[in-house]
Scaffold this active site. Structure first.
Site, PDB file in Angstrom:
ATOM      1  N   HIS A 194      -2.041   8.150   0.283  1.00 52.94           N
ATOM      2  CA  HIS A 194      -2.110   8.335   1.815  1.00 52.94           C
ATOM      3  C   HIS A 194      -2.714   9.552   2.304  1.00 52.94           C
ATOM      4  O   HIS A 194      -2.197  10.135   3.258  1.00 52.94           O
ATOM      5  CB  HIS A 194      -1.066   7.928   2.530  1.00 52.94           C
ATOM      6  N   SER A 241      -1.825   4.884  -4.078  1.00 45.40           N
ATOM      7  CA  SER A 241      -2.229   5.853  -3.085  1.00 45.40           C
ATOM      8  C   SER A 241      -1.185   6.987  -2.690  1.00 45.40           C
ATOM      9  O   SER A 241      -0.223   6.499  -2.608  1.00 45.40           O
ATOM     10  CB  SER A 241      -2.805   5.088  -1.925  1.00 45.40           C
ATOM     11  N   GLY A 289      -9.555   9.826  -1.678  1.00 42.13           N
ATOM     12  CA  GLY A 289     -10.547  10.934  -2.325  1.00 42.13           C
ATOM     13  C   GLY A 289     -11.831  10.224  -2.868  1.00 42.13           C
ATOM     14  O   GLY A 289     -12.657  11.147  -3.593  1.00 42.13           O
ATOM     15  N   ILE A 290     -11.916   8.949  -2.859  1.00 42.29           N
ATOM     16  CA  ILE A 290     -13.315   8.390  -3.788  1.00 42.29           C
ATOM     17  C   ILE A 290     -14.459   8.733  -2.628  1.00 42.29           C
ATOM     18  O   ILE A 290     -14.398   8.341  -1.523  1.00 42.29           O
ATOM     19  CB  ILE A 290     -13.067   7.059  -3.811  1.00 42.29           C
ATOM     20  N   GLY A 313     -12.584   5.550   2.517  1.00 42.27           N
ATOM     21  CA  GLY A 313     -12.479   5.645   3.933  1.00 42.27           C
ATOM     22  C   GLY A 313     -13.166   6.896   4.637  1.00 42.27           C
ATOM     23  O   GLY A 313     -14.307   6.671   5.365  1.00 42.27           O
ATOM     24  N   ARG A 314     -12.851   8.113   4.241  1.00 43.89           N
ATOM     25  CA  ARG A 314     -13.501   9.273   4.862  1.00 43.89           C
ATOM     26  C   ARG A 314     -14.804   9.405   4.783  1.00 43.89           C
ATOM     27  O   ARG A 314     -15.685   9.936   5.297  1.00 43.89           O
ATOM     28  CB  ARG A 314     -12.714  10.462   4.619  1.00 43.89           C
ATOM     29  N   LYS A 325       0.773  -1.079   0.052  1.00 44.09           N
ATOM     30  CA  LYS A 325       0.011   0.200   0.077  1.00 44.09           C
ATOM     31  C   LYS A 325       0.959   1.235  -0.203  1.00 44.09           C
ATOM     32  O   LYS A 325       1.892   1.376   0.674  1.00 44.09           O
ATOM     33  CB  LYS A 325      -0.836   0.004   1.143  1.00 44.09           C
ATOM     34  N   ASP A 373      -7.083   4.158  -3.870  1.00 48.54           N
ATOM     35  CA  ASP A 373      -7.428   4.648  -2.870  1.00 48.54           C
ATOM     36  C   ASP A 373      -7.245   6.207  -2.819  1.00 48.54           C
ATOM     37  O   ASP A 373      -6.454   6.746  -3.889  1.00 48.54           O
ATOM     38  CB  ASP A 373      -6.660   3.998  -1.378  1.00 48.54           C
TER      39      ASP A 373
END
Length: 292
Positions: free
Chosen positions: A189, A187, A221-222, A242-243, A165, A219
């Protein structure tokens, strides 16, 4: 913009336009295969950690939410007991480990995750350096950059698929593939480095270099099914979110399941409107780049 990698990434997402294809279109199938298992969606949770401020037992709740949505679950840092509780939910979980200075520490964490049922394991290679000009420390634990040979050692020790990752170059992608990694996460991160190239901008080059050798995951900003579609169209096999799950997580597992399902429904709408009947149909031929 001041070098904010997250803003640069968002701008790149929004610069990608889609054409529509309605003739001969139909409702799509979003089922997705990863490492021999089938899931309802290519949309997965990100490798999150320390979410206890959001709700009670948040790390376990997000695992349950992914499980109930038929999605792959990822987890980052956590005490052994918490990792065991997460894995006991039955969620197909990928455990991501930091690049600890002591490789024996890494190997112990790999063995612990695998012995308690981790679906796959991996490493955050981009957590090696601090903002102060030295090696990173995470929760007081020293980190250190890893070599291709060390990654190969972790791959061999894992006995389950190993994922690297924090890949944001063809160079690291090729080295990860040569080390035997089963996948990479493209990513930055969430902006660990300013002026980082957006994952989707470099993605096609990475796919050309290693796409036939490993799974490629995106990964950063999706926020919508549209974002997911653009990542898949440019060559990703699947994505992590994630967020965008943080607010729904306030409701526990139910909120996570709902949001993952919403995202997959949004992806289905875009697939239908672009004539893509299954994930394998999606390609970059529908993508247009907005001119400045």
């Amino acid at each position: 913009m001041n070098g904010d990698s997250n803003m640069i990434t968002r701008d790149y997402f929004d610069s990608l336009l889609l054409e529509s294809r309605y003739l001969d279109a139909d409702l799509p199938d979003t089922h997705f295969e990863l490492f021999g298992e089938t899931f309802r969606s290519p949309i997965m949770t990100a490798a999150l950690s320390h979410l206890h401020h959001i709700c009670d037992h948040a790390m376990v709740e997000i695992a349950k939410g992914a499980r109930d949505a038929g999605a792959v679950h990822w987890v980052g840092m956590g005490e052994p007991e918490e990792i065991e509780e997460i894995l006991a939910t039955g969620a197909k979980t990928i455990r991501i480990i930091k690049p600890h200075l002591d490789n024996n520490d890494v190997l112990q964490r790999i063995e612990h995750a695998v012995s308690h049922g981790a679906f796959a394991v991996g490493m955050d290679i981009d957590h090696a350096f601090s903002w102060q000009g030295g090696y990173d420390h995470v929760l007081g634990l020293p980190m250190h950059p890893k070599t291709q040979e060390e990654i190969a050692m972790f791959v061999k020790a894992s006995k389950v698929p190993f994922i690297v990752k924090g890949v944001l170059s063809v160079s690291d992608a090729v080295k990860s593939a040569d080390a035997g990694a089963a996948g990479i996460v493209v990513s930055h991160h969430h902006g660990i480095m300013n002026y980082a190239v957006p994952p989707l901008q470099i993605l096609p080059e990475i796919v050309r270099a290693v796409g036939d050798r490993m799974k490629i995951i995106v990964d950063c900003g999706i926020e919508s099914g549209m974002d997911v579609f653009k990542a898949l169209a440019l060559g990703a096999d699947c994505v992590c979110v994630g967020r965008n799950l943080m607010k729904p997580l306030e409701e526990g597992a139910q909120g996570v399941t709902r949001r993952l399902t919403e995202l997959n429904n949004e992806l289905s709408v875009v697939m239908a409107r672009t004539g893509m009947k299954c994930l394998d149909d999606i390609d970059a031929s529908v993508i247009w780049h907005r001119k400045a």
